[in-house]
Design a protein around this motif. Structure first.
Motif, PDB file in Angstrom:
ATOM      1  N   VAL A  92       0.835  -1.206   0.000  1.00 19.19           N
ATOM      2  CA  VAL A  92       0.000   0.000   0.000  1.00 19.19           C
ATOM      3  C   VAL A  92       0.872   1.259   0.000  1.00 19.19           C
ATOM      4  O   VAL A  92       0.638   2.208  -0.769  1.00 19.19           O
ATOM      5  CB  VAL A  92      -0.942   0.005   1.219  1.00 19.19           C
ATOM      6  CG1 VAL A  92      -1.683   1.337   1.320  1.00 19.19           C
ATOM      7  CG2 VAL A  92      -1.941  -1.143   1.113  1.00 19.19           C
ATOM      8  N   MET A  93       1.897   1.269   0.837  1.00 21.56           N
ATOM      9  CA  MET A  93       2.723   2.463   0.967  1.00 21.56           C
ATOM     10  C   MET A  93       3.571   2.723  -0.282  1.00 21.56           C
ATOM     11  O   MET A  93       3.844   3.879  -0.627  1.00 21.56           O
ATOM     12  CB  MET A  93       3.621   2.349   2.195  1.00 21.56           C
ATOM     13  CG  MET A  93       2.885   2.362   3.520  1.00 21.56           C
ATOM     14  SD  MET A  93       1.788   3.789   3.724  1.00 21.56           S
ATOM     15  CE  MET A  93       2.970   5.139   3.603  1.00 21.56           C
ATOM     16  N   ILE A 115       1.365   4.613  -2.650  1.00 24.57           N
ATOM     17  CA  ILE A 115       1.101   5.980  -2.194  1.00 24.57           C
ATOM     18  C   ILE A 115       2.303   6.891  -2.425  1.00 24.57           C
ATOM     19  O   ILE A 115       2.175   8.007  -2.945  1.00 24.57           O
ATOM     20  CB  ILE A 115       0.721   5.956  -0.699  1.00 24.57           C
ATOM     21  CG1 ILE A 115      -0.695   5.372  -0.530  1.00 24.57           C
ATOM     22  CG2 ILE A 115       0.802   7.351  -0.080  1.00 24.57           C
ATOM     23  CD1 ILE A 115      -1.101   5.161   0.916  1.00 24.57           C
ATOM     24  N   GLN A 148       3.014   7.637  -6.138  1.00 34.01           N
ATOM     25  CA  GLN A 148       1.971   8.473  -6.722  1.00 34.01           C
ATOM     26  C   GLN A 148       2.083   9.916  -6.248  1.00 34.01           C
ATOM     27  O   GLN A 148       1.922  10.856  -7.043  1.00 34.01           O
ATOM     28  CB  GLN A 148       0.591   7.907  -6.383  1.00 34.01           C
ATOM     29  CG  GLN A 148      -0.521   8.515  -7.214  1.00 34.01           C
ATOM     30  CD  GLN A 148      -1.781   7.688  -7.168  1.00 34.01           C
ATOM     31  OE1 GLN A 148      -2.403   7.591  -6.113  1.00 34.01           O
ATOM     32  NE2 GLN A 148      -2.168   7.093  -8.291  1.00 34.01           N
ATOM     33  N   LEU A 149       2.385  10.113  -4.980  1.00 35.80           N
ATOM     34  CA  LEU A 149       2.563  11.480  -4.484  1.00 35.80           C
ATOM     35  C   LEU A 149       3.773  12.145  -5.133  1.00 35.80           C
ATOM     36  O   LEU A 149       3.745  13.338  -5.454  1.00 35.80           O
ATOM     37  CB  LEU A 149       2.725  11.467  -2.961  1.00 35.80           C
ATOM     38  CG  LEU A 149       1.452  11.210  -2.143  1.00 35.80           C
ATOM     39  CD1 LEU A 149       1.785  11.049  -0.666  1.00 35.80           C
ATOM     40  CD2 LEU A 149       0.431  12.323  -2.335  1.00 35.80           C
ATOM     41  N   GLY A 194       1.518   5.151  -9.567  1.00 36.54           N
ATOM     42  CA  GLY A 194       0.847   4.343  -8.552  1.00 36.54           C
ATOM     43  C   GLY A 194       0.832   2.869  -8.906  1.00 36.54           C
ATOM     44  O   GLY A 194       1.071   2.005  -8.056  1.00 36.54           O
ATOM     45  N   MET A 216       2.206  10.011   5.355  1.00 38.76           N
ATOM     46  CA  MET A 216       1.936   9.739   3.941  1.00 38.76           C
ATOM     47  C   MET A 216       0.536   9.145   3.741  1.00 38.76           C
ATOM     48  O   MET A 216      -0.137   9.441   2.749  1.00 38.76           O
ATOM     49  CB  MET A 216       2.997   8.804   3.365  1.00 38.76           C
ATOM     50  CG  MET A 216       4.415   9.364   3.435  1.00 38.76           C
ATOM     51  SD  MET A 216       4.620  10.954   2.593  1.00 38.76           S
ATOM     52  CE  MET A 216       5.111  10.408   0.966  1.00 38.76           C
ATOM     53  N   LEU A 217       0.095   8.310   4.679  1.00 36.64           N
ATOM     54  CA  LEU A 217      -1.262   7.756   4.582  1.00 36.64           C
ATOM     55  C   LEU A 217      -2.311   8.860   4.666  1.00 36.64           C
ATOM     56  O   LEU A 217      -3.235   8.922   3.834  1.00 36.64           O
ATOM     57  CB  LEU A 217      -1.497   6.748   5.706  1.00 36.64           C
ATOM     58  CG  LEU A 217      -1.140   5.282   5.440  1.00 36.64           C
ATOM     59  CD1 LEU A 217      -1.292   4.468   6.715  1.00 36.64           C
ATOM     60  CD2 LEU A 217      -2.007   4.698   4.330  1.00 36.64           C
ATOM     61  N   TRP A 251      -2.268  11.066   1.500  1.00 37.59           N
ATOM     62  CA  TRP A 251      -2.840  10.436   0.306  1.00 37.59           C
ATOM     63  C   TRP A 251      -4.363  10.365   0.389  1.00 37.59           C
ATOM     64  O   TRP A 251      -5.057  10.638  -0.596  1.00 37.59           O
ATOM     65  CB  TRP A 251      -2.249   9.043   0.125  1.00 37.59           C
ATOM     66  CG  TRP A 251      -2.690   8.389  -1.157  1.00 37.59           C
ATOM     67  CD1 TRP A 251      -2.178   8.592  -2.403  1.00 37.59           C
ATOM     68  CD2 TRP A 251      -3.761   7.456  -1.313  1.00 37.59           C
ATOM     69  NE1 TRP A 251      -2.845   7.829  -3.334  1.00 37.59           N
ATOM     70  CE2 TRP A 251      -3.835   7.116  -2.687  1.00 37.59           C
ATOM     71  CE3 TRP A 251      -4.650   6.850  -0.424  1.00 37.59           C
ATOM     72  CZ2 TRP A 251      -4.757   6.212  -3.189  1.00 37.59           C
ATOM     73  CZ3 TRP A 251      -5.573   5.947  -0.925  1.00 37.59           C
ATOM     74  CH2 TRP A 251      -5.629   5.636  -2.290  1.00 37.59           C
ATOM     75  N   PHE A 252      -4.891  10.000   1.547  1.00 37.90           N
ATOM     76  CA  PHE A 252      -6.352   9.922   1.681  1.00 37.90           C
ATOM     77  C   PHE A 252      -7.003  11.290   1.510  1.00 37.90           C
ATOM     78  O   PHE A 252      -8.080  11.415   0.924  1.00 37.90           O
ATOM     79  CB  PHE A 252      -6.733   9.317   3.041  1.00 37.90           C
ATOM     80  CG  PHE A 252      -6.765   7.822   3.040  1.00 37.90           C
ATOM     81  CD1 PHE A 252      -7.748   7.120   2.359  1.00 37.90           C
ATOM     82  CD2 PHE A 252      -5.787   7.100   3.699  1.00 37.90           C
ATOM     83  CE1 PHE A 252      -7.782   5.734   2.349  1.00 37.90           C
ATOM     84  CE2 PHE A 252      -5.787   5.716   3.691  1.00 37.90           C
ATOM     85  CZ  PHE A 252      -6.788   5.032   3.018  1.00 37.90           C
ATOM     86  N   ARG A 268      -6.567  12.071  -2.474  1.00 39.78           N
ATOM     87  CA  ARG A 268      -6.799  11.069  -3.519  1.00 39.78           C
ATOM     88  C   ARG A 268      -7.763  11.548  -4.598  1.00 39.78           C
ATOM     89  O   ARG A 268      -7.606  11.210  -5.771  1.00 39.78           O
ATOM     90  CB  ARG A 268      -7.267   9.751  -2.911  1.00 39.78           C
ATOM     91  CG  ARG A 268      -8.634   9.772  -2.247  1.00 39.78           C
ATOM     92  CD  ARG A 268      -8.890   8.449  -1.520  1.00 39.78           C
ATOM     93  NE  ARG A 268     -10.239   8.348  -1.013  1.00 39.78           N
ATOM     94  CZ  ARG A 268     -10.659   8.896   0.116  1.00 39.78           C
ATOM     95  NH1 ARG A 268      -9.823   9.606   0.854  1.00 39.78           N
ATOM     96  NH2 ARG A 268     -11.914   8.747   0.522  1.00 39.78           N
TER      97      ARG A 268
END
Length: 393
Positions: free
Chosen positions: A51-52, A55, A58-59, A218, A340-341, A344-345, A348
């Motif tokens: 998952v990370m 993220i 993509q960032l 991503g 970072m989580l 991203w949320f 998004r």
């Protein structure tokens, strides 16, 4: 598109799979040392890492970042940004000189060479590669990754199907006798992801920043995370089954491959050396990019100085460095995961809109419709100069 995604995925794996992982020493201390419970830690680490990876890449692409500070400054509070920035800088440098120690240990175990020989050879290769641009560095890092995937798979199959096994209870006792610097398997699992993200985040952001399309970045991160998870699972299972044979070795995976056939051991030593090179190059390249952003250039001078200082510090010893340096950095990595989580949320929706917008911009560019491009750029988080540079690249 597929080539871009695969190139990024292999480069991401190549950054992380350095001396500690390719040799088996990381997996031994973080997971196998907890016995059977350590295998549950492997599963937890694999999910979080996948998952990370998506993220972070993509960032990096969304912000078209040239170094990690650009992303940290935009997605977190200034205090957190500074803590993460300094933490990543320390991680890059620490991991870089651990790689030099690993290069020395690798050639020492396989061919009996003095540890300084392998470390010095690695320094020469890393210094020479610092003259490449980021896309060439990405290609170099990704090119070696398939070899370690092959050798880890071969070693796993050999241990599972062609060696004698004792009971799981006996293996569990032997594995726990190896021990771990972490207090619990769940703590070790999360700490391991935190450390690896601290290792990977800077170069991963640079790689993602070189990609114009966030969606493709991503996908590359997702595939890279899955490939890494596959390697982590087979490595942990293999070393657990063989712990009574290789539990005390500096390079346990190298020992296993050498047991299959001496010639395979020779080749594996070269492959491990290549993976060490991957990580060392990624660490010092990203470190010099960050420091040179403060000092207005002088990239190669800064790069050379940090590499040479790292070479001197590498003589502290590989196994000790993995056991003491990595866990401390892993705890700092927990903050990175949280930041970072959350970022991203929150972003998004904007990332999805921007991904579609950049597809349109590229299509308009190919048709030479500059007026419409300007209208699209007005709604973008990039300016005209950024878009023009990306299209020319």
């Amino acid at each position: 598109m597929i080539v871009q995604v695969l190139r990024v995925a292999l480069a991401f794996v190549g950054i992380i799979v350095g001396a500690g992982f390719a040799s088996g020493q990381e997996v031994m201390q973080y997971f196998v040392g907890f016995g059977i419970n350590g295998l549950w830690g492997v599963v937890l680490s694999a999910v979080v890492m996948t998952v990370m990876a998506m993220i972070i890449l993509q960032l990096g692409s969304y912000f078209q970042a040239a170094e990690h500070g650009e992303v940290f400054d935009r997605v977190s509070h200034p205090i957190f940004s500074r803590v993460l920035d300094l933490g990543v800088i320390v991680t890059l440098f620490s991991t870089g000189f651990v790689m030099f120690a690993g290069a020395g240990a690798n050639l020492n175990q396989q061919w009996g060479l003095p540890t300084w020989v392998g470390a010095l050879l690695m320094v020469a290769l890393v210094l020479a590669s610092g003259l490449l641009d980021v896309n060439k560095v990405t290609n170099v890092i990704g090119a070696i990754t398939p070899f370690i995937i092959f050798f880890l798979t071969v070693a796993s199959l050999y241990v599972i199907f062609f060696t004698d096994h004792v009971s799981f209870a006996d293996l569990d006792v032997s594995a726990q006798a190896v021990g771990s610097p972490l207090p619990h398997w769940a703590v070790a699992a999360v700490n391991y992801v935190g450390f690896n993200l601290m290792v990977a985040v800077s170069m991963a952001i640079v790689i993602g920043g070189a990609m114009f399309h966030p969606r493709l970045a991503g996908y590359g991160g997702l595939l890279g995370g899955l490939l890494y998870s596959f390697l982590l699972v087979i490595s942990a299972v293999t070393l657990f089954l063989a712990v009574q044979t290789v539990g005390d070795d500096d390079m346990p995976m190298l020992t296993l491959v050498g047991d299959i056939h001496p010639w395979l051991g020779q080749v594996m030593a070269v492959v491990v050396f290549g993976m060490i090179f991957n990580t060392a190059l990624g660490m010092f390249y990203a470190l010099a990019k960050r420091i040179s952003a403060w000092w207005g250039g002088r990239f190669f001078l800064i790069y050379s100085i940090t590499v040479l200082v790292g070479f001197v510090l590498s003589f502290l010893g590989f196994k000790n460095l993995v056991g003491y340096v990595y866990p401390v950095l892993g705890y700092i990595g927990l903050l990175l995961i949280a930041v970072m989580l959350v970022a991203w949320f929150r972003a998004r929706g904007r990332i999805n809109d921007e991904s579609a917008r950049r597809v349109r911009i590229e299509q308009l560019w190919r048709r030479g419709r500059e007026v419409e491009i300007i209208e699209e750029v007005k709604a973008s988080n990039l300016d005209v100069t950024d878009v023009r540079q990306a299209m020319e690249d």
